[in-house]
Scaffold this active site. Structure first.
Site, PDB file in Angstrom:
ATOM      1  N   LYS A 213      63.471  69.715  18.854  1.00  0.00           N
ATOM      2  CA  LYS A 213      63.626  69.736  17.399  1.00  0.00           C
ATOM      3  C   LYS A 213      62.480  70.449  16.687  1.00  0.00           C
ATOM      4  CE  LYS A 213      67.063  66.391  16.419  1.00  0.00           C
ATOM      5  NZ  LYS A 213      67.281  65.610  17.661  1.00  0.00           N
TER       6      LYS A 213
ATOM      7  N   GLU B 268      66.829  64.709   6.461  1.00  0.00           N
ATOM      8  CA  GLU B 268      67.645  63.540   6.779  1.00  0.00           C
ATOM      9  C   GLU B 268      67.348  63.187   8.231  1.00  0.00           C
ATOM     10  OE1 GLU B 268      68.734  66.602   7.174  1.00  0.00           O
ATOM     11  OE2 GLU B 268      69.430  66.458   9.245  1.00  0.00           O
TER      12      GLU B 268
ATOM     13  N   SER C 290      66.749  68.564  26.792  1.00  0.00           N
ATOM     14  CA  SER C 290      66.361  68.735  25.381  1.00  0.00           C
ATOM     15  C   SER C 290      65.220  67.839  24.929  1.00  0.00           C
ATOM     16  CB  SER C 290      67.585  68.512  24.491  1.00  0.00           C
ATOM     17  OG  SER C 290      68.190  67.263  24.766  1.00  0.00           O
TER      18      SER C 290
HETATM   19  C1  LIG Z   1      68.574  65.318  18.195  1.00  0.00           C
HETATM   20  C2  LIG Z   1      68.650  65.512  19.656  1.00  0.00           C
HETATM   21  C3  LIG Z   1      69.780  66.088  20.276  1.00  0.00           C
HETATM   22  C4  LIG Z   1      71.035  66.448  19.517  1.00  0.00           C
HETATM   23  O1  LIG Z   1      70.885  67.452  18.568  1.00  0.00           O
HETATM   24  P1  LIG Z   1      71.411  68.930  18.793  1.00  0.00           P
HETATM   25  O2  LIG Z   1      71.260  69.544  17.466  1.00  0.00           O
HETATM   26  O3  LIG Z   1      72.831  68.859  19.251  1.00  0.00           O
HETATM   27  O4  LIG Z   1      70.543  69.555  19.812  1.00  0.00           O
HETATM   28  C5  LIG Z   1      69.755  66.316  21.637  1.00  0.00           C
HETATM   29  N1  LIG Z   1      68.680  65.975  22.379  1.00  0.00           N
HETATM   30  C6  LIG Z   1      67.579  65.403  21.830  1.00  0.00           C
HETATM   31  C7  LIG Z   1      66.442  65.048  22.717  1.00  0.00           C
HETATM   32  C8  LIG Z   1      67.530  65.152  20.463  1.00  0.00           C
HETATM   33  O5  LIG Z   1      66.441  64.582  19.938  1.00  0.00           O
END
Ligand SMILES: *Cc1c(COP(=O)(O)O)cnc(C)c1O
Length: 400
Positions: free
Chosen positions: A92, A114, A382
């Site tokens: 993020k 948000e 992610s």
């Molecule tokens: C917020 C989040 C997501 C989902 O958000 P996307 O915009 O779909 O990437 C996925 N993985 C993690 C670790 C997150 O914090």
């Protein structure tokens, strides 16, 4: 895909995207579109962005060969793009750094955001502190209850957290409130949206900031294996980590792209968050048109996923388009398989993944055994799972 050039001038990716907002927001979005177009064409903007990603975030994030996991599954080789190693624990921050730099360039002294589970709120509070800007985060009161540690993290970072008591008191309502607040204070306020969704120009702008993931991977994979992976897979909530990985690969037709939505308790009922896979009709939410989870009256349905970051009824418009044209395969993984993958990665590799990312890992766990040992799956990891240990412990019947 030679001429892939989206969105168009009106912000559409095929049938999806656009600008569905009240008249009061049009001026703010037009100003933002103009400012971003100028920043995008300015090399000094990107120099600052890449410098911050290098020295503050810790990029490039490595690609790691999960050898023990691959051997255990007995098929394709699994590689992990380690977004979990970024400062603040997920992808993020790639986006919040970019938008905060743009806010600064536009002379805005205050940012708002948000948040649902609190991850985007924390990433926004982090960059606001880094750039010396005021930060207000809108969060549903239901989520404030459930995510106390992240609420405190934001406060430690100097942000003000405002509870939103309308509707289901969760992310969707927080986003409505943030948009209302933006209208009221557009002169000094920049709205940092946390995923590749929202009205034009947000989906393409967030994609551009997250593309660093795929751009790095495209250099790293040939260094590691002499070619690009056979499959690149990512979880899809709003879709920002996934589009960040996929976009640079869109013309790389030898790499299959797979987006994994949250299957929750199963696709038959409503307890999931899989707007593309479950075939819901198109709808409009938060200023854009896309696949959307809605009931027979067109009302936005409530959703469920064990991972708060995937628990969103909509999806970024570019994903809906990539589904329509068949370039990306979308599928869903349920809570149970995601939790199994979570534990497997902990044990086999010593990595605690975010529950969101565990959905992408679960796809690899299910599909690697069907593939050859010389084939390669690149999983976008992610984020890290420290934030999720209370959730997992509770499901295992343990109170921390
Ligand atoms: C917020 C989040 C997501 C989902 O958000 P996307 O915009 O779909 O990437 C996925 N993985 C993690 C670790 C997150 O914090």
């Amino acid at each position: 895909m030679q001429n892939y050039n989206y969105p168009n001038e009106l912000g559409f990716f095929g049938d999806h995207g656009g600008l569905y907002v009240s008249e009061t927001l049009i001026a703010a979005l037009t100003e933002l579109k103009q400012a971003y177009a100028e920043a995008k064409a300015d090399p000094s903007f990107w120099a600052q962005y890449h410098s911050d990603l290098k020295y503050y975030v810790g990029r490039p994030s490595p690609v790691y060969h999960a050898e023990r996991l691959s051997r255990y599954l007995g098929g394709a080789q699994i590689y992990l793009k380690r977004e979990d190693l970024n400062h603040s624990g997920a992808h993020k921050i790639n986006n919040t750094i970019g938008q905060a730099l743009l806010a600064k360039r536009m002379g805005k002294k205050r940012v708002i955001a948000e948040t649902g589970a609190g991850q985007h709120g924390v990433a926004s509070a982090t960059v606001a502190a880094r750039f010396g800007m005021d930060c207000t985060v809108y969060m549903g009161t239901e989520d404030i209850q459930r995510q106390a540690p992240n609420v405190y993290r934001m406060k430690l970072l100097g942000a003000q957290v405002v509870g939103v008591d309308s509707g289901s008191k969760t992310l969707k309502d927080a986003m409505n409130e943030a948009m209302r607040e933006w209208v009221a204070r557009v002169d000094d306020t920049f709205y940092i949206i946390g995923t590749a969704a929202g009205p034009m120009p947000y989906p393409a702008m967030v994609r551009d900031f997250q593309c660093v993931i795929g751009n790095e991977a495209k250099i790293q994979m040939p260094e590691l294996i002499g070619r690009q992976p056979d499959v690149a897979v990512a979880c899809v909530g709003g879709g920002s980590n996934a589009i960040g990985l996929f976009y640079p690969y869109i013309n790389e037709m030898s790499t299959r792209l797979v987006g994994v939505e949250a299957g929750g308790h199963g696709l038959n009922g409503h307890e999931h968050a899989a707007p593309i896979t479950s075939g819901s009709p198109m709808g409009v939410l938060h200023g854009f048109r896309s696949y959307l989870m809605q009931d027979e009256h067109g009302q936005v349905s409530s959703t469920h996923s064990v991972s708060a970051g995937l628990d969103y009824p909509g999806v970024g418009p570019e994903h809906s388009f990539l589904h329509d044209i068949g370039r990306v395969d979308y599928t869903a993984v349920g809570d149970e398989a995601a939790l199994e993958a979570f534990h497997l990665l902990c044990h086999q590799e010593g990595i605690i993944p975010a529950l969101e990312s565990s959905h992408a890992v679960a796809w690899a766990v299910a599909n690697a055994p069907k593939m050859g040992k010389d084939e390669v799956i690149l999983v976008n990891l992610s984020g890290r799972g420290d934030k999720d240990i209370n959730t997992v412990a509770k499901l295992d019947g343990i109170t921390l």
